[in-house]
Motif scaffolding. Structure first.
Motif, PDB file in Angstrom:
ATOM      1  N   TYR A 150      32.455  40.748  37.678  1.00 38.99           N
ATOM      2  CA  TYR A 150      33.466  40.302  36.723  1.00 38.99           C
ATOM      3  C   TYR A 150      34.765  41.095  36.817  1.00 38.99           C
ATOM      4  CZ  TYR A 150      29.958  37.541  34.188  1.00 38.99           C
ATOM      5  OH  TYR A 150      29.001  36.619  33.840  1.00 38.99           O
ATOM      6  N   GLY A 151      34.686  42.365  37.093  1.00 44.72           N
ATOM      7  CA  GLY A 151      35.866  43.207  36.997  1.00 44.72           C
ATOM      8  C   GLY A 151      36.035  43.732  35.580  1.00 44.72           C
ATOM      9  N   TYR A 152      37.128  44.452  35.361  1.00 43.21           N
ATOM     10  CA  TYR A 152      37.330  45.164  34.103  1.00 43.21           C
ATOM     11  C   TYR A 152      37.839  44.240  32.999  1.00 43.21           C
ATOM     12  CZ  TYR A 152      36.869  49.164  37.166  1.00 43.21           C
ATOM     13  OH  TYR A 152      36.393  50.061  38.081  1.00 43.21           O
ATOM     14  N   VAL A 153      37.311  44.463  31.788  1.00 42.85           N
ATOM     15  CA  VAL A 153      37.764  43.734  30.602  1.00 42.85           C
ATOM     16  C   VAL A 153      38.013  44.745  29.493  1.00 42.85           C
ATOM     17  CG1 VAL A 153      36.555  41.601  31.209  1.00 42.85           C
ATOM     18  CG2 VAL A 153      35.379  43.337  29.832  1.00 42.85           C
ATOM     19  N   PRO A 154      38.821  44.410  28.486  1.00 44.98           N
ATOM     20  CA  PRO A 154      39.073  45.352  27.395  1.00 44.98           C
ATOM     21  C   PRO A 154      37.779  45.781  26.711  1.00 44.98           C
ATOM     22  CG  PRO A 154      40.643  43.539  27.313  1.00 44.98           C
ATOM     23  CD  PRO A 154      39.628  43.174  28.359  1.00 44.98           C
ATOM     24  N   VAL A 169      35.821  44.494  42.084  1.00 46.64           N
ATOM     25  CA  VAL A 169      36.588  45.638  42.564  1.00 46.64           C
ATOM     26  C   VAL A 169      35.761  46.378  43.606  1.00 46.64           C
ATOM     27  CG1 VAL A 169      37.674  47.824  41.936  1.00 46.64           C
ATOM     28  CG2 VAL A 169      37.807  45.865  40.371  1.00 46.64           C
ATOM     29  N   GLY A 170      36.270  46.475  44.836  1.00 48.91           N
ATOM     30  CA  GLY A 170      35.589  47.205  45.886  1.00 48.91           C
ATOM     31  C   GLY A 170      34.652  46.337  46.702  1.00 48.91           C
ATOM     32  N   GLU A 171      34.271  46.849  47.875  1.00 44.73           N
ATOM     33  CA  GLU A 171      33.472  46.041  48.798  1.00 44.73           C
ATOM     34  C   GLU A 171      32.064  45.780  48.281  1.00 44.73           C
ATOM     35  OE1 GLU A 171      33.593  45.893  52.905  1.00 44.73           O
ATOM     36  OE2 GLU A 171      35.381  47.150  53.126  1.00 44.73           O
ATOM     37  N   TYR A 172      31.477  46.736  47.571  1.00 44.45           N
ATOM     38  CA  TYR A 172      30.145  46.481  47.029  1.00 44.45           C
ATOM     39  C   TYR A 172      30.170  45.276  46.099  1.00 44.45           C
ATOM     40  CZ  TYR A 172      26.334  46.642  43.712  1.00 44.45           C
ATOM     41  OH  TYR A 172      25.295  46.273  42.890  1.00 44.45           O
ATOM     42  N   ALA A 173      31.075  45.293  45.127  1.00 51.59           N
ATOM     43  CA  ALA A 173      31.139  44.185  44.168  1.00 51.59           C
ATOM     44  C   ALA A 173      31.506  42.883  44.866  1.00 51.59           C
ATOM     45  CB  ALA A 173      32.148  44.508  43.067  1.00 51.59           C
ATOM     46  N   MET A 174      32.398  42.949  45.863  1.00 52.53           N
ATOM     47  CA  MET A 174      32.748  41.733  46.596  1.00 52.53           C
ATOM     48  C   MET A 174      31.553  41.179  47.355  1.00 52.53           C
ATOM     49  SD  MET A 174      36.666  42.263  47.980  1.00 52.53           S
ATOM     50  CE  MET A 174      36.484  43.923  48.627  1.00 52.53           C
TER      51      MET A 174
END
Length: 341
Positions: A150-154, A169-174
């Motif tokens: 998902y990436g960062y959220v508030p 964010v980053g190759e692992y998450a991708m």
């Protein structure tokens, strides 16, 4: 709830099935194959599947396949009625020799050590799912993923829902998003029924985000506040929700967020550990306004609230550490904001 006295008691609690798991496995007959069973979560999930099947009166094999670099894991699984097969899942020939099974739990993957070995991470997280989808095209597949996609959220957002846009964010998450897309592709093109579990974060007394924080408080190490919040779920509840999610398998593949209902703050959690451990926590940096957070309200409404809330889990962890009981020695690195693991 009473404290946990030993590793055997811990693993018994981690593998205790819920009524929802028993009923789900009663409704879906046939052998269960767990790929990548030798990880941190796999053994107790396999034991829970065995116990739930027995309670349901369903005759089936529970089979776990992995490389078993630690052979004692295979021995422990066998002692609990789980058959084991040693295999390199990336080897097509070895994968082809695995038994047929109408139910597959896909737990194989690579996270730690990804930096510097990115190609292997992508092979494990994207190429292997394609091989598995071809081999088990007619099976119901529950595939484990991560909320990192998902990436960062508030911090105040309540976390990302299944329908939210993705921003890994980053190759692992991708690569984890790549894994999901592979399962989605084969679900669409082959009609393979699948559910994708986005998990943030399973925790027990020997490892997990809360264990990482408690150890830093215990040893007086500074706690970075950059990743200021997190979700957590007792691994026994994560096992139960993931097994029960078998009823969510569909074509196209369905996404299921799995975590606890709370957004926990790093600073507040460490202060609570400080009280439990009799140590003053040390902090570094400034609390970030966003974090990797999951919203599992849909799954919680379907399968019920967790049996072990965070306060209870923290009390158990603090006592476990004070008594110098065994740890897995596998930090989560959840605080990494650059996606490098």
């Amino acid at each position: 709830m009473a404290s946990v006295a030993s590793v055997d008691e811990l693993e018994d609690r981690l593998s205790e099935p819920t009524a929802a798991v028993v009923e789900t496995l009663r409704r879906f007959p046939g052998d269960i194959l767990i790929l990548g069973v030798a990880g941190k979560m796999g053994p107790t999930l396999a034991w829970m599947a065995r116990r739930a099947s027995d309670l349901a009166g369903t005759s089936r094999r529970i089979i776990g396949a992995a490389r078993f670099s630690d052979p004692t894991v295979a021995t422990r699984l066998q002692a609990h009625g789980v058959e084991t097969i040693t295999a390199d899942l990336l080897d097509r020939a070895q994968l082809a020799q695995l038994p047929d099974a109408p139910i597959v739990f896909y737990m194989a993957g690579r996270k730690f050590g990804s930096t510097g070995q990115e190609s292997l991470t992508w092979a494990m997280n994207c190429y292997l799912p394609a091989l598995v989808c071809e081999r088990y095209r007619s099976s119901r597949i529950v595939a484990f993923s991560t909320g990192n996609v998902y990436g960062y959220v508030p911090v105040t957002s309540g976390g990302s829902c299944e329908s939210d846009a993705l921003n890994p964010v980053g190759e692992y998450a991708m690569s984890c998003l790549g894994r999901e897309r592979i399962f989605e592709h084969f679900s669409l093109t082959q009609g393979t029924h699948a559910a994708i579990i986005r998990l943030n974060y399973a925790c027990e007394l020997r490892y997990g985000v809360l264990v990482d924080l408690a150890l830093k408080v215990w040893h007086g190490r500074p706690i970075d506040l950059g990743m200021s919040a997190f979700n957590v779920l007792w691994q026994g509840d994560a096992n139960a929700m993931s097994l029960a999610a078998l009823d969510q398998c569909d074509a196209p593949a369905r996404i299921v967020n799995v975590t606890g209902p709370e957004t926990l703050l790093v600073k507040r959690s460490c202060e609570q550990f400080g009280q439990l451990l009799g140590r003053e926590p040390r902090f570094a940096g400034t609390a970030g306004a966003d974090a990797l957070l999951n919203n599992a309200s849909a799954a919680l409404a379907r399968y019920g609230e967790p049996r072990v809330p965070p306060d209870q889990l923290m009390t158990w962890i603090a006592e476990w550490i004070r008594c110098d009981k065994p740890l897995l020695g596998k930090p989560t690195h959840f605080e990494a904001r650059d996606g490098k693991f």
